[in-house]
Design a protein around this motif. Structure first.
Motif, PDB file in Angstrom:
ATOM      1  N   SER A   1     -11.456   6.348  -9.459  1.00 32.09           N
ATOM      2  CA  SER A   1     -10.207   6.223 -10.314  1.00 32.09           C
ATOM      3  C   SER A   1      -9.026   5.659  -9.768  1.00 32.09           C
ATOM      4  N   MET A   2      -8.978   6.321  -8.301  1.00 27.87           N
ATOM      5  CA  MET A   2      -7.741   5.659  -7.537  1.00 27.87           C
ATOM      6  C   MET A   2      -7.850   4.254  -7.231  1.00 27.87           C
ATOM      7  N   ARG A   3      -9.111   3.763  -6.939  1.00 24.61           N
ATOM      8  CA  ARG A   3      -9.127   2.458  -6.664  1.00 24.61           C
ATOM      9  C   ARG A   3      -9.092   1.297  -7.980  1.00 24.61           C
ATOM     10  N   ARG A   4      -9.521   1.767  -9.176  1.00 23.35           N
ATOM     11  CA  ARG A   4      -9.203   1.153 -10.294  1.00 23.35           C
ATOM     12  C   ARG A   4      -7.527   1.244 -10.670  1.00 23.35           C
ATOM     13  N   LEU A   5      -6.779   2.290 -10.275  1.00 16.87           N
ATOM     14  CA  LEU A   5      -5.384   2.345 -10.590  1.00 16.87           C
ATOM     15  C   LEU A   5      -4.862   1.463  -9.969  1.00 16.87           C
ATOM     16  N   LYS A   6      -5.101   1.351  -8.339  1.00 20.11           N
ATOM     17  CA  LYS A   6      -4.669   0.242  -7.430  1.00 20.11           C
ATOM     18  C   LYS A   6      -4.885  -0.831  -7.714  1.00 20.11           C
ATOM     19  N   ASP A   7      -5.948  -1.474  -8.129  1.00 20.92           N
ATOM     20  CA  ASP A   7      -6.228  -2.878  -8.765  1.00 20.92           C
ATOM     21  C   ASP A   7      -5.107  -3.276  -9.677  1.00 20.92           C
ATOM     22  N   ASN A   8      -4.856  -2.559 -10.632  1.00 19.09           N
ATOM     23  CA  ASN A   8      -3.961  -2.698 -11.652  1.00 19.09           C
ATOM     24  C   ASN A   8      -2.466  -2.418 -11.204  1.00 19.09           C
ATOM     25  N   PHE A   9      -2.071  -2.010 -10.191  1.00 20.68           N
ATOM     26  CA  PHE A   9      -0.778  -1.361  -9.848  1.00 20.68           C
ATOM     27  C   PHE A   9       0.337  -2.509  -9.896  1.00 20.68           C
TER      28      PHE A   9
ATOM     29  N   THR B   1      -4.460   8.822 -14.894  1.00 21.87           N
ATOM     30  CA  THR B   1      -5.737   8.104 -15.633  1.00 21.87           C
ATOM     31  C   THR B   1      -6.341   8.836 -16.754  1.00 21.87           C
ATOM     32  N   ASN B   2      -5.598   9.916 -17.114  1.00 17.74           N
ATOM     33  CA  ASN B   2      -6.142  10.744 -18.443  1.00 17.74           C
ATOM     34  C   ASN B   2      -7.677  10.906 -18.430  1.00 17.74           C
ATOM     35  N   ARG B   3      -7.974  11.443 -16.955  1.00 15.03           N
ATOM     36  CA  ARG B   3      -9.346  11.908 -16.852  1.00 15.03           C
ATOM     37  C   ARG B   3      -9.506  13.250 -16.044  1.00 15.03           C
ATOM     38  N   ASN B   4     -10.697  13.575 -16.057  1.00 22.90           N
ATOM     39  CA  ASN B   4     -10.864  15.023 -15.589  1.00 22.90           C
ATOM     40  C   ASN B   4     -12.050  14.931 -14.301  1.00 22.90           C
ATOM     41  N   ASP B   5     -11.839  14.074 -13.360  1.00 26.79           N
ATOM     42  CA  ASP B   5     -12.710  13.991 -12.299  1.00 26.79           C
ATOM     43  C   ASP B   5     -12.851  15.159 -11.343  1.00 26.79           C
ATOM     44  N   GLN B   6     -13.875  15.499 -10.933  1.00 26.97           N
ATOM     45  CA  GLN B   6     -14.134  16.613 -10.117  1.00 26.97           C
ATOM     46  C   GLN B   6     -14.407  16.110  -8.667  1.00 26.97           C
ATOM     47  N   GLN B   7     -15.412  15.425  -8.495  1.00 30.29           N
ATOM     48  CA  GLN B   7     -15.684  15.042  -7.090  1.00 30.29           C
ATOM     49  C   GLN B   7     -14.998  14.108  -6.450  1.00 30.29           C
ATOM     50  N   ASP B   8     -14.766  14.208  -5.124  1.00 27.48           N
ATOM     51  CA  ASP B   8     -13.955  13.262  -4.346  1.00 27.48           C
ATOM     52  C   ASP B   8     -14.456  11.921  -4.816  1.00 27.48           C
TER      53      ASP B   8
ATOM     54  N   ASN C   1       0.832  -1.255   0.026  1.00 26.86           N
ATOM     55  CA  ASN C   1      -0.299   0.012  -0.050  1.00 26.86           C
ATOM     56  C   ASN C   1       0.775   1.295  -0.244  1.00 26.86           C
ATOM     57  N   LEU C   2       2.010   1.079   0.760  1.00 27.91           N
ATOM     58  CA  LEU C   2       2.895   2.430   0.910  1.00 27.91           C
ATOM     59  C   LEU C   2       3.491   2.806  -0.532  1.00 27.91           C
ATOM     60  N   LYS C   3       3.884   1.736  -1.040  1.00 20.28           N
ATOM     61  CA  LYS C   3       4.142   1.882  -2.495  1.00 20.28           C
ATOM     62  C   LYS C   3       3.592   2.446  -3.507  1.00 20.28           C
ATOM     63  N   PHE C   4       2.298   2.158  -3.578  1.00 20.78           N
ATOM     64  CA  PHE C   4       1.247   2.831  -4.096  1.00 20.78           C
ATOM     65  C   PHE C   4       1.099   4.229  -3.593  1.00 20.78           C
ATOM     66  N   ALA C   5       1.160   4.408  -2.377  1.00 22.37           N
ATOM     67  CA  ALA C   5       0.779   5.797  -1.718  1.00 22.37           C
ATOM     68  C   ALA C   5       1.856   6.606  -2.287  1.00 22.37           C
ATOM     69  N   ARG C   6       3.348   6.451  -2.390  1.00 20.19           N
ATOM     70  CA  ARG C   6       4.596   7.075  -2.966  1.00 20.19           C
ATOM     71  C   ARG C   6       4.239   7.359  -4.421  1.00 20.19           C
ATOM     72  N   TYR C   7       3.610   6.506  -5.017  1.00 23.63           N
ATOM     73  CA  TYR C   7       3.531   6.738  -6.451  1.00 23.63           C
ATOM     74  C   TYR C   7       2.482   7.730  -6.817  1.00 23.63           C
ATOM     75  N   VAL C   8       1.263   7.993  -5.842  1.00 27.26           N
ATOM     76  CA  VAL C   8       0.308   8.938  -5.904  1.00 27.26           C
ATOM     77  C   VAL C   8       0.739  10.099  -5.474  1.00 27.26           C
TER      78      VAL C   8
END
Length: 257
Positions: free
Chosen positions: A249-257, A236-243, A175-182
């Motif tokens: 998007s973050m959860r999908r990114l983590k699923d494939n990290f 993610t090449n998106r323009n998400d606005q709401q939390d 998890n921390l490896k992904f957190a550093r990526y973010v």
């Protein structure tokens, strides 16, 4: 109050809680009965109750064997169909265990599963959160919707910062490896990574965490931070606005990290 992690499978912790003035304990999410029985016998303890956060087998696989051997009471989610439960708990319920030593408020936190609950003792500042919240991470979204899961996490993020967080898996380094990526420039994440790497090198547990620590280091708690939102949108090449969209998007990114 003594809280001990009983190790199970490759990375599960079955938390054993007992008031040291008696020999009675409760356990959280016993996916396997064998290490629990070994712990009880080695320490001359009696199993008083089992508390369950959700129905996945690595959290309930040992329940029926333990109940059969110790005739203990089992508490679980009213939103799940678990026929071995004696008491079914819903959001806002209160349950007192170990002769009043522990007094849990139940919070319903759908997302990982729809029926997931957590156990929160305000006076002792303890949170047993199953697979909803991990150190520097959160569970996979198997059943819930992103807005729902994000709301569940924000419910936990609003608990007092001193609250100790006991999750059920040793996923911290990944998890921390992904957190550093973010957040590559987050010094709190970097310091925590060094601390936890040292603990794991000694085969020590990286838990419990705290709500305060998660607020600083857990990207899934930090979707409202502009720099985090910008980074996720860039990745993610998106323009998400709401939390909750950032969360999704973050959860999908983590699923494939």
């Amino acid at each position: 109050m003594k809280i001990h992690p009983i190790r199970a499978f490759s990375d599960n912790y079955i938390w054993a809680l007992h008031d040291e003035t008696s020999n009675k304990i409760i356990v959280v999410d016993p996916g396997d009965s064998v290490p629990v029985i070994q712990y009880l016998e080695q320490n001359n303890l009696s199993l008083d109750a089992i508390i369950i956060t959700h129905y996945h087998n690595d959290h309930i696989g040992g329940v029926e064997a333990l109940k059969g051997q110790y005739q203990c009471r089992v508490y679980g989610s009213s939103y799940d169909d678990l026929n071995f439960c004696d008491t079914y708990l819903s959001d806002g319920d209160q349950v007192s265990l170990l002769n009043g030593c522990l007094n849990f408020q139940i919070l319903h936190v759908p997302g990982h599963t729809l029926g997931h609950i957590v156990y929160y003792d305000k006076s002792k500042q303890l949170l047993f959160c199953g697979d909803t919240l991990f150190r520097a991470g959160c569970g996979r979204m198997f059943e819930g919707q992103p807005q729902q899961f994000h709301q569940s996490l924000m419910k936990l993020a609003k608990l007092p910062s001193e609250t100790q967080v006991f999750c059920t898996h040793e996923y911290t380094l990944a998890n921390l490896k992904f957190a550093r990526y973010v957040e590559p420039n987050n010094s709190d994440i970097e310091l925590l990574s060094i601390e936890c790497e040292n603990l794991r090198n000694l085969d020590k547990v990286t838990l419990p965490s705290s709500v305060g620590s998660e607020q600083k280091t857990n990207p899934f708690f930090r979707c409202h931070i502009p720099a985090v939102a910008l980074r996720i949108n860039q990745l993610t090449n998106r323009n998400d606005q709401q939390d909750f969209e950032i969360f999704a998007s973050m959860r999908r990114l983590k699923d494939n990290f």
